[in-house]
Scaffold this motif. Structure first.
Motif, PDB file in Angstrom:
ATOM      1  N   VAL A 341      49.764  10.733  24.102  1.00  0.00           N
ATOM      2  CA  VAL A 341      49.267  10.768  23.600  1.00  0.00           C
ATOM      3  C   VAL A 341      48.948  10.022  22.539  1.00  0.00           C
ATOM      4  N   ASN A 342      48.908   8.763  21.589  1.00  0.00           N
ATOM      5  CA  ASN A 342      49.431   8.529  19.936  1.00  0.00           C
ATOM      6  C   ASN A 342      49.040   9.850  18.776  1.00  0.00           C
ATOM      7  N   GLN A 343      50.483  10.057  18.212  1.00  0.00           N
ATOM      8  CA  GLN A 343      50.867  10.384  17.151  1.00  0.00           C
ATOM      9  C   GLN A 343      50.271  10.124  15.788  1.00  0.00           C
ATOM     10  N   TYR A 344      49.849   9.167  16.080  1.00  0.00           N
ATOM     11  CA  TYR A 344      50.202   8.044  14.551  1.00  0.00           C
ATOM     12  C   TYR A 344      51.188   8.511  13.499  1.00  0.00           C
ATOM     13  N   GLY A 345      52.262   7.960  14.365  1.00  0.00           N
ATOM     14  CA  GLY A 345      53.319   8.175  12.915  1.00  0.00           C
ATOM     15  C   GLY A 345      53.988  10.169  13.007  1.00  0.00           C
ATOM     16  N   ARG A 346      52.656  10.407  13.261  1.00  0.00           N
ATOM     17  CA  ARG A 346      53.534  12.362  12.613  1.00  0.00           C
ATOM     18  C   ARG A 346      54.289  12.928  13.798  1.00  0.00           C
ATOM     19  N   PRO A 347      55.197  13.657  13.187  1.00  0.00           N
ATOM     20  CA  PRO A 347      56.494  14.339  14.097  1.00  0.00           C
ATOM     21  C   PRO A 347      55.447  14.863  15.104  1.00  0.00           C
ATOM     22  N   SER A 348      56.841  15.545  16.380  1.00  0.00           N
ATOM     23  CA  SER A 348      56.262  15.705  16.860  1.00  0.00           C
ATOM     24  C   SER A 348      56.562  17.554  17.021  1.00  0.00           C
ATOM     25  N   LEU A 349      55.561  18.277  17.589  1.00  0.00           N
ATOM     26  CA  LEU A 349      55.558  19.977  18.069  1.00  0.00           C
ATOM     27  C   LEU A 349      56.501  20.390  18.355  1.00  0.00           C
ATOM     28  N   ASP A 350      57.625  21.722  18.617  1.00  0.00           N
ATOM     29  CA  ASP A 350      57.965  22.242  19.292  1.00  0.00           C
ATOM     30  C   ASP A 350      57.544  21.924  20.910  1.00  0.00           C
ATOM     31  N   PRO A 351      58.954  21.589  20.962  1.00  0.00           N
ATOM     32  CA  PRO A 351      58.561  21.626  23.100  1.00  0.00           C
ATOM     33  C   PRO A 351      57.959  22.336  23.425  1.00  0.00           C
ATOM     34  N   PHE A 352      58.201  23.851  22.822  1.00  0.00           N
ATOM     35  CA  PHE A 352      58.207  25.029  23.795  1.00  0.00           C
ATOM     36  C   PHE A 352      57.598  25.586  23.786  1.00  0.00           C
ATOM     37  N   GLY A 353      56.621  25.095  22.519  1.00  0.00           N
ATOM     38  CA  GLY A 353      54.831  25.421  22.327  1.00  0.00           C
ATOM     39  C   GLY A 353      53.774  25.229  22.763  1.00  0.00           C
ATOM     40  N   LYS A 354      53.409  26.542  22.712  1.00  0.00           N
ATOM     41  CA  LYS A 354      51.691  26.849  23.450  1.00  0.00           C
ATOM     42  C   LYS A 354      50.926  25.889  24.283  1.00  0.00           C
ATOM     43  N   LEU A 355      50.910  25.097  22.959  1.00  0.00           N
ATOM     44  CA  LEU A 355      49.950  23.689  23.150  1.00  0.00           C
ATOM     45  C   LEU A 355      50.089  22.414  22.970  1.00  0.00           C
ATOM     46  N   SER A 356      51.619  22.382  22.596  1.00  0.00           N
ATOM     47  CA  SER A 356      52.719  21.405  22.318  1.00  0.00           C
ATOM     48  C   SER A 356      51.757  19.653  23.328  1.00  0.00           C
ATOM     49  N   HIS A 357      51.208  20.676  24.356  1.00  0.00           N
ATOM     50  CA  HIS A 357      51.210  19.325  25.618  1.00  0.00           C
ATOM     51  C   HIS A 357      50.162  18.883  25.069  1.00  0.00           C
ATOM     52  N   LEU A 358      49.022  19.361  24.675  1.00  0.00           N
ATOM     53  CA  LEU A 358      47.371  18.706  24.083  1.00  0.00           C
ATOM     54  C   LEU A 358      47.441  17.583  22.964  1.00  0.00           C
TER      55      LEU A 358
END
Length: 358
Positions: A341-358
């Motif tokens: 999903v396009n985050q419009y430049g926001r940094p990615s969340l920690d890939p191991f976080g529970k909701l990082s795939h949403l």
């Protein structure tokens, strides 16, 4: 009266169908473009018997397949082989009907109820395990659709209902209405999913998987045979593309285009990887790749000959061999992984976080 044959799952893995408690084999058998058309009579029995003997106890068909003849062939075989109804999972689908008429198709309450009764008559069964809405009907209020399928379940004509080729928005609407009315929502989506068709099953449905735990019953996992490698050097006589020229006219035309030739090039690379690194066939690799997806409940196989079915079932042995390293090599060949999903430049969340795939 003879004793019904006992079902032996052999080495077939089983998974839950979406959020339900129903267990289905990772590979099932379908009747699209085969049963009641190119495969009739004893060959149907031979293929279904072989499937049952090799751990497949789920059989998928639809009212529209060969204008009802697919259901008739499957129902006849089930009756002749004398299987225990509790040993098998039978699914069918409603939408197109078997004859013209303003109410002989679609998802009106009338067609859902009457279509279900006609399907059961052709199958010679009291109920099916899952009944699918073969497509969404934009001319019928979603509440009517949800209520009608719940009526079918309440009458004991089906245990569950599901969707096929619905958009994520349509599936979500059905869930919201079912929740609001305290009714049963769909448990699965029957979608096309293969190495060349990924956007909908892998990207569009991502929120549906996480929100509702819906599972897929995949069709065309071999891209109508393209991923078997048999079309790498042309159209062989007697192949599906040869026998069903009119049905696959668009696909045949695409194969002549630069895009089609690029697909053939990728299949040749996949064939090399399958043979050299996994000691298997491109068919088994392609089927195992779809089955490897955690959202896949079952992959529906089509077969016109018994040996074709056995060849495809070799995919069971390939699934555990698809290591992260092998999957990376496949992605490098395909080059078509759906983006996030396009985050419009926001940094990615920690890939191991529970909701990082949403």
């Amino acid at each position: 009266m003879s004793t019904p044959p006992t079902f032996d799952p052999k080495n077939m893995p089983f998974r839950r169908l979406g959020p339900s408690g129903l267990r289905v084999p990772v590979f099932s058998l379908g009747g699209w473009l085969t049963f009641g058309k190119s495969v009739v009579g004893d060959p149907c029995k031979e293929i279904m018997k072989l499937a049952f003997e090799n751990g497949i106890n789920m059989f998928d068909t639809a009212e529209v397949y060969s204008q009802g003849k697919s259901e008739e062939e499957m129902g006849r075989v089930i009756k002749e082989l004398g299987w225990r109804r509790s040993d098998i999972v039978v699914t069918t689908k409603l939408y197109w009907g078997t004859r013209p008429g303003p109410n002989n198709g679609g998802l009106s309450r009338k067609h859902i109820i009457e279509g279900t009764q006609e399907s059961l008559a052709r199958l010679q069964l009291d109920y099916v395990d899952v009944i699918f809405a073969h497509r969404a009907d934009t001319n019928v209020p979603m509440e009517e659709v949800v209520r009608a399928f719940n009526y079918v379940i309440e009458k004991g004509w089906a245990f569950y209902w599901a969707t096929s080729e619905w958009s994520s928005e349509q599936i979500e609407e059905a869930y919201h209405i079912a929740d609001k009315l305290h009714l049963i929502p769909p448990i699965a989506e029957q979608c096309q999913h293969n190495m060349f068709h990924r956007e909908r099953p892998e990207k569009e449905y991502a929120k549906i998987y996480s929100s509702y735990n819906i599972g897929t019953t995949v069709w065309s996992a071999l891209a109508s045979g393209l991923l078997t490698g048999k079309y790498n050097d042309g159209i062989p006589e007697g192949s599906r593309f040869d026998v069903e020229k009119s049905f696959f006219s668009g696909t045949l035309k695409e194969l002549q285009s630069p895009e089609g030739q690029e697909k053939i090039r990728k299949v040749k690379e996949l064939t090399k990887l399958a043979q050299e690194e996994l000691q298997t066939t491109p068919s088994a690799l392609a089927l195992a790749w779809v089955a490897r997806n955690p959202n896949t409940s079952t992959v529906i196989l089509g077969a016109t000959k018994p040996e074709q079915l056995l060849e495809n079932l070799k995919a069971i042995e390939v699934i555990p061999k698809l290591t992260p390293e092998i999957l990376e090599k496949i992605e490098a060949i395909l080059g078509n992984k759906p983006g996030g999903v396009n985050q419009y430049g926001r940094p990615s969340l920690d890939p191991f976080g529970k909701l990082s795939h949403l």
